[in-house]
Scaffold this active site. Sequence first.
Site, PDB file in Angstrom:
ATOM      1  N   GLU A  45     -14.737  43.798  -0.369  1.00  0.00           N
ATOM      2  CA  GLU A  45     -15.115  43.987  -1.771  1.00  0.00           C
ATOM      3  C   GLU A  45     -16.528  43.465  -2.023  1.00  0.00           C
ATOM      4  OE1 GLU A  45     -13.086  43.067  -6.162  1.00  0.00           O
ATOM      5  OE2 GLU A  45     -12.376  42.041  -4.366  1.00  0.00           O
ATOM      6  N   LYS A 114     -13.120  49.832  -9.873  1.00  0.00           N
ATOM      7  CA  LYS A 114     -11.889  49.046  -9.805  1.00  0.00           C
ATOM      8  C   LYS A 114     -11.142  49.151 -11.128  1.00  0.00           C
ATOM      9  CE  LYS A 114     -10.343  44.421  -8.275  1.00  0.00           C
ATOM     10  NZ  LYS A 114     -10.821  43.098  -7.799  1.00  0.00           N
ATOM     11  N   CYS A 175      -8.644  45.054  -3.753  1.00  0.00           N
ATOM     12  CA  CYS A 175      -8.143  43.681  -3.846  1.00  0.00           C
ATOM     13  C   CYS A 175      -6.983  43.502  -4.824  1.00  0.00           C
ATOM     14  CB  CYS A 175      -9.299  42.732  -4.187  1.00  0.00           C
ATOM     15  SG  CYS A 175      -8.934  40.988  -3.807  1.00  0.00           S
ATOM     16  N   LEU A 360     -16.775   6.318   6.680  1.00  0.00           N
ATOM     17  CA  LEU A 360     -15.524   6.305   7.434  1.00  0.00           C
ATOM     18  C   LEU A 360     -14.820   4.976   7.204  1.00  0.00           C
ATOM     19  CD1 LEU A 360     -13.950   8.115   9.405  1.00  0.00           C
ATOM     20  CD2 LEU A 360     -15.194   7.031  11.282  1.00  0.00           C
ATOM     21  N   SER A 361     -13.801   4.992   6.348  1.00  0.00           N
ATOM     22  CA  SER A 361     -13.183   3.752   5.870  1.00  0.00           C
ATOM     23  C   SER A 361     -12.121   3.194   6.790  1.00  0.00           C
ATOM     24  CB  SER A 361     -12.555   3.995   4.491  1.00  0.00           C
ATOM     25  OG  SER A 361     -11.432   4.849   4.607  1.00  0.00           O
ATOM     26  N   GLY A 362     -11.606   4.023   7.696  1.00  0.00           N
ATOM     27  CA  GLY A 362     -10.475   3.591   8.512  1.00  0.00           C
ATOM     28  C   GLY A 362      -9.151   4.026   7.938  1.00  0.00           C
ATOM     29  N   GLY A 363      -9.195   4.718   6.779  1.00  0.00           N
ATOM     30  CA  GLY A 363      -7.981   5.258   6.171  1.00  0.00           C
ATOM     31  C   GLY A 363      -7.767   6.701   6.577  1.00  0.00           C
ATOM     32  N   ILE A 364      -6.637   7.246   6.146  1.00  0.00           N
ATOM     33  CA  ILE A 364      -6.253   8.568   6.633  1.00  0.00           C
ATOM     34  C   ILE A 364      -7.094   9.694   6.019  1.00  0.00           C
ATOM     35  CG2 ILE A 364      -4.477   9.118   4.912  1.00  0.00           C
ATOM     36  CD1 ILE A 364      -2.755   9.997   7.420  1.00  0.00           C
ATOM     37  N   SER A 366     -10.465   9.708   5.062  1.00  0.00           N
ATOM     38  CA  SER A 366     -11.744   9.875   5.761  1.00  0.00           C
ATOM     39  C   SER A 366     -11.504  10.253   7.218  1.00  0.00           C
ATOM     40  CB  SER A 366     -12.584   8.600   5.665  1.00  0.00           C
ATOM     41  OG  SER A 366     -11.939   7.498   6.277  1.00  0.00           O
TER      42      SER A 366
END
Length: 714
Positions: A45, A114, A175, A360-364, A366
């Site tokens: 489209e 359309k 579409c 990067l915090s070390g948590g899931i 990030s």
Amino acid sequence: MSHLITLATCNLNQWALDFEGNRDRILESIRIAKERGARLRVGPELEITGYGCLDHFLENDLCLHSWEMYAQIIKDPKTHDILLDIGMPVLHKNVRYNCRLLSMDGKILFIRPKIWLANDGNYREMRFFTPWLKPGVVEDFVLPPEIQKVTGQKSVSFGDAVIETLDTCIGAETCEELFTPQSPNIAMSLDGVEIITNSSGSHHELRKLNKRLDLILNATSRCGGVYLYANQRGCDGDRLYYDGCALIAVNGKVVAQGSQFSLKDVEVVTATVDLESVRSYRASIMSRGLQASSSELKFKRIDLPVELSPMTSRFNPSLTPTKSRDIFYHIPEEEIALGPACWLWDYLRRCNGTGYFLPLSGGIDSCATAMIVHSMCRLVVKEVSEGNQQVIYDVRKLTRSSDDWIPTDPQELASKFFHTCFMGTENSSIETRTRSKELSRHIGSYHVDLNMDSLVTSVVSLFEVATGKKPIYKIFGGSQTENLALQNIQARLRMVLAYLFAQLLPWVRGIKNAGGLLVLGSANVDECLRGYLTKYDCSSADINPIGGISKTDLKRFIAYASKEYEMPLLQEFLDATPTAELEPTTKDYVQSDEKDMGMTYEELSLFGYLRKVEKCGPYSMFLKLLHEWTPKLTPTQVAEKVKRFFFFYAINRHKQTVITPSYHAEQYSPDDNRFDLRPFLINPRFTWASKKIDEVVKQCEANNSKELDIMSID
């Protein structure tokens, strides 16, 4: 007896307003289709402009440039001897339409506007276009003078028509029309149209592909016929990722399917189909024959005096029909690994960036963002190894590498442009710091490990000097206001540091002619919905690949990545308690995300789905959950949870006005820039709804009391 014809559809990675690039990708798809013997080629489209131009569609320049590109395409002899179905906007009688232009041998056959426009969720087509609400009606369209010189035609038919060749009949829909209750393909098939094209700009959402393919297969199963589905692919400049998956189906069965996620800019899907199987299939269904014979809508036939299936009068041993095949679906974990990764690659190469920077915090969360970048690197290295020249060119350009450099593994590539940083304070644990460092080592990012306590202390001291007051944490006797302010200081300073490092790290590393890095956010859809983030903290970034993905799905993705990418380290992220680490940890207190929020991530996902997808206000949500959660929870507990959710959703709604642009992957995304249009100043108590909820709770309690009385009597 057989009547064979080879057809082509495609996935194109078009970019909004990239007229010349879009033209070249269209030309390449036509070249490949012809090379494979196809006699019909259908594209996505609005492929000349790119689907996501948004308010640029209101500029007349867009129509002008579309015609200029279209003229260059159809006048090229290399595009002749094949029927072309190409999409672009067209002004007809000063009304703007979303159109398909069908042509052959440099002549426009007709223009099909359309009929049914997409105008919900992420889509606002009626802001830019007008639907053609005249089924079966065709008018004359006077071509622009420049096009008249190219085609030798003054006017062509414009409207709801079909093409009739010497050997078949072809119709086009676009579409959204596939998703409507009375899809145009139904009326077309009843009027004898045997081949139907659908040109789409359909975006990726987790678990959405099933619905799309079910509709296609259902349409051809009930009505018979050949269905060619084309789709855009890639990030064309916004939050959406168009996920391709071009498809050819015959009589309810798939005979060809393109990839859903890929870094290939042009992918052509072809199949050889037998039109006699369509005729036999339809003629064998008596009810279809009755409906077809009595159908009132008769389409105007645009005559095309050519035969699309060559050598129909004699047997051709080199041409055989394509066999049916099973549909391929990615599991949701793979969709998370691949969709945002492709989106990140397109964003980076098209903005000519130097790379990405991730706190990067070390948590899931990030961790998931980092793993999506790792997945991107894996995809890039795979395409490079397969000789994808466009990807090789982009890699060398982005990394400022020599003309002969080739990345050999994802870690080598990541080391060139992916930068991570652990921004620790006295509240950070050794475990999160260690996990961050180890993850960066496994994925190959350039990693910085720092402590920012002196910066936090300086800001607190500045406040104390200015006001004579020093805030302290709640666990040391401070108020909730002081406690929240001290957390927000850390969070906001991390954003400042993120942009500082993103701007200067390429300079530190001596990368020549390098600009700044793009900062990645890592707030998931549930935290955004609840407002469990600090406004202008490190969730504020340039783009966020996980902003439309739930915590539950992210955990499943990490579990999948742990095995698929052979990184057992990721299990440590799954096992860790989610925490912001913004408060001091003592032997009696460890900060917990779910405890802070007063609800679990699983509950948040359900609240989000009911609020957005099911269109529930507080009262209707309470009633639904009352049935679903009892007797596990009492009516009072259900009421408390619903009220708590709506309270915090309402008071934090303002945060969504500045939320980082995120990859759209979930139907309940709270992004108010386009998907979730709700005010950001709301009475958080929802007083009338709360009163009605309380009334139901009283009724339930009274009923339960009676039942207990009866039981005691018995």
